[in-house]
Design an enzyme around this catalytic site. Structure first.
Site, PDB file in Angstrom:
ATOM      1  N   SER A  40       0.831  -1.214   0.000  1.00  0.00           N
ATOM      2  CA  SER A  40       0.000   0.000   0.000  1.00  0.00           C
ATOM      3  C   SER A  40       0.861   1.258   0.000  1.00  0.00           C
ATOM      4  N   GLY A  73       2.493 -10.142 -10.812  1.00  0.00           N
ATOM      5  CA  GLY A  73       1.970 -11.204 -11.660  1.00  0.00           C
ATOM      6  C   GLY A  73       2.897 -11.425 -12.859  1.00  0.00           C
ATOM      7  N   ARG A 206     -35.329 -24.102 -10.313  1.00  0.00           N
ATOM      8  CA  ARG A 206     -35.374 -24.820  -9.028  1.00  0.00           C
ATOM      9  C   ARG A 206     -36.752 -24.668  -8.401  1.00  0.00           C
ATOM     10  N   GLN A 226     -35.987 -14.652  -1.941  1.00  0.00           N
ATOM     11  CA  GLN A 226     -35.021 -14.885  -3.028  1.00  0.00           C
ATOM     12  C   GLN A 226     -34.910 -13.627  -3.893  1.00  0.00           C
ATOM     13  N   GLY A 297     -27.323 -26.035  -2.016  1.00  0.00           N
ATOM     14  CA  GLY A 297     -26.187 -26.963  -1.978  1.00  0.00           C
ATOM     15  C   GLY A 297     -25.455 -27.033  -3.298  1.00  0.00           C
ATOM     16  N   THR A 318      -8.105  -6.334  -3.097  1.00  0.00           N
ATOM     17  CA  THR A 318      -6.778  -6.040  -2.552  1.00  0.00           C
ATOM     18  C   THR A 318      -5.821  -5.519  -3.606  1.00  0.00           C
ATOM     19  N   GLU A 320      -4.235  -3.840  -6.927  1.00  0.00           N
ATOM     20  CA  GLU A 320      -4.447  -2.505  -7.505  1.00  0.00           C
ATOM     21  C   GLU A 320      -4.890  -1.520  -6.439  1.00  0.00           C
TER      22      GLU A 320
HETATM   23  C1  LIG Z   1      -2.004   6.811  -3.102  1.00  0.00           C
HETATM   24  C2  LIG Z   1      -1.189   6.050  -2.092  1.00  0.00           C
HETATM   25  C3  LIG Z   1      -2.073   5.239  -1.165  1.00  0.00           C
HETATM   26  C4  LIG Z   1      -0.378   7.036  -1.232  1.00  0.00           C
HETATM   27  O1  LIG Z   1       0.570   7.611  -2.076  1.00  0.00           O
HETATM   28  P1  LIG Z   1       1.520   8.755  -1.501  1.00  0.00           P
HETATM   29  O2  LIG Z   1       2.556   9.004  -2.528  1.00  0.00           O
HETATM   30  O3  LIG Z   1       1.949   8.427  -0.136  1.00  0.00           O
HETATM   31  O4  LIG Z   1       0.589  10.017  -1.597  1.00  0.00           O
HETATM   32  P2  LIG Z   1      -0.356  10.762  -0.565  1.00  0.00           P
HETATM   33  O5  LIG Z   1       0.515  11.505   0.393  1.00  0.00           O
HETATM   34  O6  LIG Z   1      -1.434   9.903  -0.030  1.00  0.00           O
HETATM   35  O7  LIG Z   1      -1.019  11.772  -1.623  1.00  0.00           O
HETATM   36  C5  LIG Z   1      -0.211  12.783  -2.214  1.00  0.00           C
HETATM   37  C6  LIG Z   1      -1.039  13.478  -3.258  1.00  0.00           C
HETATM   38  O8  LIG Z   1      -1.094  12.641  -4.419  1.00  0.00           O
HETATM   39  C7  LIG Z   1      -2.435  12.421  -4.791  1.00  0.00           C
HETATM   40  N1  LIG Z   1      -2.495  11.122  -5.430  1.00  0.00           N
HETATM   41  C8  LIG Z   1      -2.241   9.936  -4.855  1.00  0.00           C
HETATM   42  N2  LIG Z   1      -2.367   8.931  -5.746  1.00  0.00           N
HETATM   43  C9  LIG Z   1      -2.724   9.535  -6.919  1.00  0.00           C
HETATM   44  C10 LIG Z   1      -3.025   9.033  -8.224  1.00  0.00           C
HETATM   45  N3  LIG Z   1      -2.999   7.704  -8.496  1.00  0.00           N
HETATM   46  N4  LIG Z   1      -3.362   9.914  -9.186  1.00  0.00           N
HETATM   47  C11 LIG Z   1      -3.411  11.243  -8.908  1.00  0.00           C
HETATM   48  N5  LIG Z   1      -3.147  11.806  -7.687  1.00  0.00           N
HETATM   49  C12 LIG Z   1      -2.811  10.916  -6.724  1.00  0.00           C
HETATM   50  C13 LIG Z   1      -3.205  12.523  -3.498  1.00  0.00           C
HETATM   51  O9  LIG Z   1      -4.577  12.789  -3.724  1.00  0.00           O
HETATM   52  C14 LIG Z   1      -2.497  13.690  -2.844  1.00  0.00           C
HETATM   53  O10 LIG Z   1      -2.917  14.858  -3.479  1.00  0.00           O
HETATM   54  P3  LIG Z   1      -2.902  16.252  -2.640  1.00  0.00           P
HETATM   55  O11 LIG Z   1      -1.438  16.488  -2.348  1.00  0.00           O
HETATM   56  O12 LIG Z   1      -3.712  16.017  -1.415  1.00  0.00           O
HETATM   57  O13 LIG Z   1      -3.508  17.239  -3.582  1.00  0.00           O
HETATM   58  C15 LIG Z   1      -0.203   5.113  -2.866  1.00  0.00           C
HETATM   59  O14 LIG Z   1       0.741   4.592  -1.955  1.00  0.00           O
HETATM   60  C16 LIG Z   1      -0.922   3.980  -3.555  1.00  0.00           C
HETATM   61  O15 LIG Z   1      -1.463   4.159  -4.626  1.00  0.00           O
HETATM   62  N6  LIG Z   1      -0.966   2.792  -2.864  1.00  0.00           N
HETATM   63  C17 LIG Z   1      -1.643   1.626  -3.441  1.00  0.00           C
HETATM   64  C18 LIG Z   1      -0.628   0.744  -4.133  1.00  0.00           C
HETATM   65  C19 LIG Z   1      -1.254  -0.051  -5.253  1.00  0.00           C
HETATM   66  O16 LIG Z   1      -2.343   0.239  -5.719  1.00  0.00           O
HETATM   67  N7  LIG Z   1      -0.515  -1.065  -5.699  1.00  0.00           N
HETATM   68  C20 LIG Z   1      -0.907  -1.821  -6.844  1.00  0.00           C
HETATM   69  C21 LIG Z   1       0.302  -2.570  -7.355  1.00  0.00           C
HETATM   70  S1  LIG Z   1       0.010  -3.280  -8.921  1.00  0.00           S
HETATM   71  C22 LIG Z   1      -1.112  -4.535  -8.621  1.00  0.00           C
HETATM   72  O17 LIG Z   1      -1.619  -4.758  -7.542  1.00  0.00           O
HETATM   73  C23 LIG Z   1      -1.444  -5.270  -9.825  1.00  0.00           C
HETATM   74  C24 LIG Z   1      -2.375  -6.221  -9.767  1.00  0.00           C
HETATM   75  C25 LIG Z   1      -2.720  -6.914 -11.031  1.00  0.00           C
HETATM   76  C26 LIG Z   1      -4.085  -7.502 -10.893  1.00  0.00           C
HETATM   77  C27 LIG Z   1      -4.630  -7.842 -12.223  1.00  0.00           C
HETATM   78  C28 LIG Z   1      -5.646  -6.804 -12.633  1.00  0.00           C
HETATM   79  C29 LIG Z   1      -6.607  -7.406 -13.600  1.00  0.00           C
HETATM   80  C30 LIG Z   1      -7.643  -6.383 -14.015  1.00  0.00           C
HETATM   81  C31 LIG Z   1      -8.382  -6.834 -15.192  1.00  0.00           C
HETATM   82  C32 LIG Z   1      -8.925  -8.245 -14.997  1.00  0.00           C
HETATM   83  C33 LIG Z   1      -9.442  -8.768 -16.272  1.00  0.00           C
HETATM   84  C34 LIG Z   1     -10.146 -10.047 -15.998  1.00  0.00           C
HETATM   85  C35 LIG Z   1     -11.062 -10.363 -17.134  1.00  0.00           C
HETATM   86  C36 LIG Z   1     -12.292 -10.991 -16.544  1.00  0.00           C
HETATM   87  C37 LIG Z   1     -13.099 -11.573 -17.633  1.00  0.00           C
HETATM   88  O18 LIG Z   1     -13.258 -10.929 -18.697  1.00  0.00           O
HETATM   89  O19 LIG Z   1     -13.582 -12.713 -17.453  1.00  0.00           O
HETATM   90  C1  LIG Z   2      -3.614 -11.588  -6.719  1.00  0.00           C
HETATM   91  C2  LIG Z   2      -2.676 -10.426  -6.520  1.00  0.00           C
HETATM   92  C3  LIG Z   2      -1.976  -9.910  -7.611  1.00  0.00           C
HETATM   93  C4  LIG Z   2      -1.076  -8.866  -7.433  1.00  0.00           C
HETATM   94  N1  LIG Z   2      -0.337  -8.412  -8.517  1.00  0.00           N
HETATM   95  C5  LIG Z   2       0.571  -7.434  -8.318  1.00  0.00           C
HETATM   96  C6  LIG Z   2       1.393  -6.974  -9.415  1.00  0.00           C
HETATM   97  O1  LIG Z   2       1.279  -7.461 -10.538  1.00  0.00           O
HETATM   98  N2  LIG Z   2       2.317  -6.009  -9.176  1.00  0.00           N
HETATM   99  C7  LIG Z   2       2.482  -5.442  -7.934  1.00  0.00           C
HETATM  100  O2  LIG Z   2       3.337  -4.574  -7.779  1.00  0.00           O
HETATM  101  N3  LIG Z   2       1.699  -5.837  -6.869  1.00  0.00           N
HETATM  102  C8  LIG Z   2       0.770  -6.815  -7.046  1.00  0.00           C
HETATM  103  N4  LIG Z   2      -0.019  -7.216  -5.993  1.00  0.00           N
HETATM  104  C9  LIG Z   2       0.203  -6.631  -4.655  1.00  0.00           C
HETATM  105  C10 LIG Z   2      -0.960  -5.719  -4.288  1.00  0.00           C
HETATM  106  O3  LIG Z   2      -0.920  -4.565  -5.055  1.00  0.00           O
HETATM  107  C11 LIG Z   2      -0.872  -5.387  -2.797  1.00  0.00           C
HETATM  108  O4  LIG Z   2      -1.040  -6.570  -2.062  1.00  0.00           O
HETATM  109  C12 LIG Z   2      -1.963  -4.375  -2.435  1.00  0.00           C
HETATM  110  O5  LIG Z   2      -1.615  -3.114  -2.950  1.00  0.00           O
HETATM  111  C13 LIG Z   2      -2.196  -4.283  -0.930  1.00  0.00           C
HETATM  112  O6  LIG Z   2      -1.013  -3.874  -0.297  1.00  0.00           O
HETATM  113  P1  LIG Z   2      -0.478  -4.710   0.971  1.00  0.00           P
HETATM  114  O7  LIG Z   2      -0.396  -6.114   0.584  1.00  0.00           O
HETATM  115  O8  LIG Z   2       0.732  -3.991   1.445  1.00  0.00           O
HETATM  116  O9  LIG Z   2      -1.644  -4.535   2.040  1.00  0.00           O
HETATM  117  P2  LIG Z   2      -1.539  -3.770   3.444  1.00  0.00           P
HETATM  118  O10 LIG Z   2      -1.557  -2.305   3.194  1.00  0.00           O
HETATM  119  O11 LIG Z   2      -0.447  -4.338   4.237  1.00  0.00           O
HETATM  120  O12 LIG Z   2      -2.976  -4.181   4.038  1.00  0.00           O
HETATM  121  C14 LIG Z   2      -3.097  -4.834   5.283  1.00  0.00           C
HETATM  122  C15 LIG Z   2      -4.189  -4.105   6.075  1.00  0.00           C
HETATM  123  O13 LIG Z   2      -3.673  -2.819   6.436  1.00  0.00           O
HETATM  124  C16 LIG Z   2      -4.673  -1.824   6.184  1.00  0.00           C
HETATM  125  N5  LIG Z   2      -4.026  -0.526   5.960  1.00  0.00           N
HETATM  126  C17 LIG Z   2      -2.872  -0.302   5.292  1.00  0.00           C
HETATM  127  N6  LIG Z   2      -2.572   1.011   5.275  1.00  0.00           N
HETATM  128  C18 LIG Z   2      -3.566   1.645   5.959  1.00  0.00           C
HETATM  129  C19 LIG Z   2      -3.837   3.001   6.306  1.00  0.00           C
HETATM  130  N7  LIG Z   2      -3.025   4.012   5.936  1.00  0.00           N
HETATM  131  N8  LIG Z   2      -4.962   3.275   7.005  1.00  0.00           N
HETATM  132  C20 LIG Z   2      -5.804   2.272   7.362  1.00  0.00           C
HETATM  133  N9  LIG Z   2      -5.605   0.946   7.078  1.00  0.00           N
HETATM  134  C21 LIG Z   2      -4.492   0.655   6.387  1.00  0.00           C
HETATM  135  C22 LIG Z   2      -5.377  -2.345   4.940  1.00  0.00           C
HETATM  136  O14 LIG Z   2      -6.676  -1.741   4.809  1.00  0.00           O
HETATM  137  C23 LIG Z   2      -5.457  -3.853   5.242  1.00  0.00           C
HETATM  138  O15 LIG Z   2      -6.620  -4.097   6.029  1.00  0.00           O
HETATM  139  C24 LIG Z   2      -0.917  -8.285  -6.148  1.00  0.00           C
HETATM  140  C25 LIG Z   2      -1.642  -8.778  -5.053  1.00  0.00           C
HETATM  141  C26 LIG Z   2      -2.520  -9.840  -5.233  1.00  0.00           C
HETATM  142  C27 LIG Z   2      -3.302 -10.370  -4.046  1.00  0.00           C
END
Ligand SMILES: CC(C)(COP(=O)(O)OP(=O)(O)OC[C@H]1O[C@@H](n2cnc3c(N)ncnc32)[C@H](O)[C@@H]1OP(=O)(O)O)[C@@H](O)C(=O)NCCC(=O)NCCSC(=O)/C=C/CCCCCCCCCCCCC(=O)O
Ligand SMILES: Cc1cc2nc3c(=O)[nH]c(=O)nc-3n(C[C@H](O)[C@H](O)[C@H](O)COP(=O)(O)OP(=O)(O)OC[C@H]3O[C@@H](n4cnc5c(N)ncnc54)[C@H](O)[C@@H]3O)c2cc1C
Length: 560
Positions: A40, A73, A206, A226, A297, A318, A320
């Site tokens: 996160s 991934g 059903r 239902q 079931g 979780t 993205e």
């Molecule tokens: C945003 C965070 C939580 C914090 O970031 P941080 O840098 O600390 O910033 P802040 O201090 O909170 O904020 C600073 C300012 O920046 C602004 N801000 C923050 N984020 C953004 C943004 N994205 N854009 C614009 N501005 C932003 C914020 O508002 C503040 O502004 P201001 O200063 O107040 O004005 C950051 O840490 C964060 O984003 N954390 C989350 C991490 C995360 O998301 N990780 C993901 C990793 S990648 C991953 O998980 C990949 C997964 C792959 C899954 C596969 C997906 C499949 C999808 C399609 C599926 C298809 C299936 C098909 C089905 C079928 O068809 O059948």
């Molecule tokens: C199937 C799968 C595919 C993924 N694919 C990718 C990928 O391709 N690339 C990639 O980079 N990552 C990938 N990820 C990782 C994914 O992006 C992270 O797991 C996700 O962003 C959550 O972060 P974390 O695991 O650190 O959760 P954490 O933040 O550790 O969450 C644990 C708990 O802490 C809480 N928490 C955390 N911060 C705060 C806060 N500030 N305030 C209150 N509560 C808080 C959360 O709500 C949660 O309940 C994947 C994960 C999964 C499960």
């Protein structure tokens, strides 16, 4: 995500070099951001990229166990390259997280390159198909890459090692996540519509109880319980489809504005993608489980298609972005918007309703009859008043804290609910706007209007406490909404099967014996059972080793 990362954070030159290779699968890339110790908190990532001016290279390194990349991934076994997010260090200073293209495996024999340790992180939730995804672990031991493999659209490092920040918002570093979050909203609708299609079709065939003098039993789809559990999920599938279409428009519009350096809607895009991703994935994960229960079931059989759909879908809450973390982002933006209301700055976009603060803080809902709840204006105003009053209440409570940040954390549970209220308002608003459009097809518009009202009134009923606590409704008006909901279910019932047939899923895609288009479930269930490998032998393996001795022993004992 490898491709959109390069498109969003790479220079034109870098895009020209790397994208054709990725499109032609000459390289396979992954998005390596999350680490064992941080997901996160992106700014807490520990992997380092230290510039070496002697060789014009970055040294990529995993300094601690918790800096191991973990979860990406495709990383474990398939990818040859990664966009790696690491702390950029040059001239002894840490400039925070930046993206770097790093080759992981040889293009000759796929073996890991020197200094690269990687593999799969192991089995995941149940036996779901997500186990076909090689989410991986990756560690670097001082791996060197050319300086031009730093993604340099947003910031650069010169040959001398000088850090240069472009005149673009640093949040564009997060652009790939914004892109995927908006696609996840559309996918929530797809996954939810698949589950609802199965549950509605099965509920139509059903029959259980209710037979009079030997007549047919009652279709479970006719039971009001239902319907009250299933039809809101059907309405949600349509609601998420329409809001997902709108979100795709918003994302496209923001991307076009970015091309001309117009950053005015960046915050709106972040709030909407983060909030809608959180609300639609949470609702969809819960709904798939509810659809399993709605099928009794047989819903628990793999052949129903529902366990697999659930196992593959639930990580969407979780990945993205953890849904709570994303909703707190929305809450931060709501609090900032409320704080600006007194400055005369008019909120825009999906926050525009907050500009009506004078009216909405004292408005009285005018609903007097159940039918009044069919008026979209009454629904719209009730949802606006609820969302605004919850946000203002939070702002007032935070304002009483000695420290804003402390106040925000103290009130974060309430802020979460205020963020959900704001996002649900967006979903309702976009559904109302959709049904106001010209919609082809005889009677289709009326059906969508019914579903729009079901989604809105069900959401109101489920969150009635918010509406009452903020004074947005009276208990009587809440009861009238519930009364109208029951009437709407009766209107949806005759068309329920048609409304899921409209998703136009093939039996193959649906993968469910319960959701077959022809409704011929029982023969299909029976036939499917015999495909179970356990049935390849009539007498089960282990009988002679375990069961027979036990049975014989018991028999002897019984004769003593
Ligand atoms: C945003 C965070 C939580 C914090 O970031 P941080 O840098 O600390 O910033 P802040 O201090 O909170 O904020 C600073 C300012 O920046 C602004 N801000 C923050 N984020 C953004 C943004 N994205 N854009 C614009 N501005 C932003 C914020 O508002 C503040 O502004 P201001 O200063 O107040 O004005 C950051 O840490 C964060 O984003 N954390 C989350 C991490 C995360 O998301 N990780 C993901 C990793 S990648 C991953 O998980 C990949 C997964 C792959 C899954 C596969 C997906 C499949 C999808 C399609 C599926 C298809 C299936 C098909 C089905 C079928 O068809 O059948
Ligand atoms: C199937 C799968 C595919 C993924 N694919 C990718 C990928 O391709 N690339 C990639 O980079 N990552 C990938 N990820 C990782 C994914 O992006 C992270 O797991 C996700 O962003 C959550 O972060 P974390 O695991 O650190 O959760 P954490 O933040 O550790 O969450 C644990 C708990 O802490 C809480 N928490 C955390 N911060 C705060 C806060 N500030 N305030 C209150 N509560 C808080 C959360 O709500 C949660 O309940 C994947 C994960 C999964 C499960």
């Amino acid at each position: 995500m490898f491709v959109p990362a390069i498109k969003g954070q790479g220079t034109e030159e870098q895009q020209k070099k790397w994208l054709p290779l990725a499109y032609k699968f000459q390289i396979i890339g992954c998005y390596a951001q999350t680490e064992l110790g941080h997901g996160s908190n992106v700014q807490g990532l520990e992997t380092t990229a230290t510039f070496d001016p002697m060789t014009d290279e970055f040294v990529i390194h995993s300094p601690t166990l918790t800096s191991s990349k973990w979860w990406p991934g495709g990383l474990g076994k398939a990818s040859t390259h990664a966009v790696v997010y690491a702390r950029l260090i040059t001239e002894g200073k840490d400039y925070g997280i930046h993206g770097f293209i790093v080759q992981l495996r040889s293009l000759e024999d796929h073996s890991p390159l020197p200094g690269v340790t990687l593999g799969d992180i192991g089995g995941k939730f149940g036996s779901g198909a997500y186990n076909s995804m090689d989410n991986g672990v990756l560690r670097f031991d001082h791996v060197r890459i050319p300086r031009d493999q730093m993604l340099m659209r947003l910031s650069q490092v010169t040959r001398e090692g000088k850090y240069v920040q472009s005149d673009v918002p640093k949040q564009l570093l997060y652009g790939t996540m914004v892109y995927v979050r908006q696609s996840i909203v559309a996918d929530a609708s797809k996954a939810l519509s698949r589950a609802v299609c199965i549950a509605v079709r099965y509920s139509a065939i059903r029959k259980q109880f209710g037979s009079q003098d030997g007549g047919p039993e009652t279709q479970v789809l006719n039971y009001r319980t239902q319907q009250s559990r299933l039809f809101p999920l059907l309405a949600s599938a349509y609601a998420f489809r329409f809001v997902g279409d709108w979100l795709n428009w918003l994302y496209t519009d923001v991307t076009q504005k970015l091309e001309v350096k117009d950053y005015s809607t960046l915050q709106e895009a972040h709030a909407c993608t983060a909030g809608l991703k959180a609300v639609t994935t949470s609702a969809t994960a819960d709904a798939i489980e509810e659809c399993r229960k709605l099928c009794g079931g047989h819903g628990y059989l793999n052949s129903s298609g529902l366990p697999e759909l659930f196992a593959v879908y639930v990580p969407a809450c979780t990945y993205e972005g953890d849904n709570v973390v994303l909703l707190l982002q929305v809450a931060r933006i709501l609090m900032k918007t409320v704080s600006q209301l007194t400055s005369g700055k008019q909120p825009v976009g999906t926050m525009a309703y907050m500009g009506k603060v004078q009216h909405l803080m004292q408005s009285k809902c005018a609903v007097k009859t159940a039918e009044d709840w069919l008026n979209p204006a009454f629904i719209q105003e009730a949802f606006e008043a609820r969302a605004l009053r919850m946000a203002v209440n939070c702002a007032q409570n935070i304002g009483q804290a000695s420290n804003q940040e402390e106040g925000f954390y103290e009130r974060s549970p309430d802020l979460l609910e205020a963020a959900v209220a704001h996002i649900q308002l967006i979903i309702v608003t976009k559904f109302i706007e959709k049904v106001h459009q010209d919609i082809p097809g005889h009677g289709v518009k009326e059906q969508l209007q019914n579903l729009c009202n079901v989604y809105a009134l069900y959401t109101l009923h489920k969150h009635l406490g918010d509406f009452l606590a903020t004074g947005s409704l009276t208990p009587k008006q809440g009861a009238l909404a519930n009364e109208q909901l029951g009437k709407l279910y009766a209107q949806v019932r005759p068309n329920a099967v048609a409304l899921v047939d409209a998703f136009n899923y093939t039996d193959h895609y649906l993968g469910s014996v319960l959701g077959r288009y022809d409704g011929n479930v029982y023969p299909a269930l029976y036939e499917e059972a015999w495909k179970d490998p356990l049935n390849e032998t009539v007498v089960p393996e282990g009988y002679h080793e375990y069961l027979r001795p036990l049975l014989k022993q018991q028999l002897k004992l019984s004769r003593l």
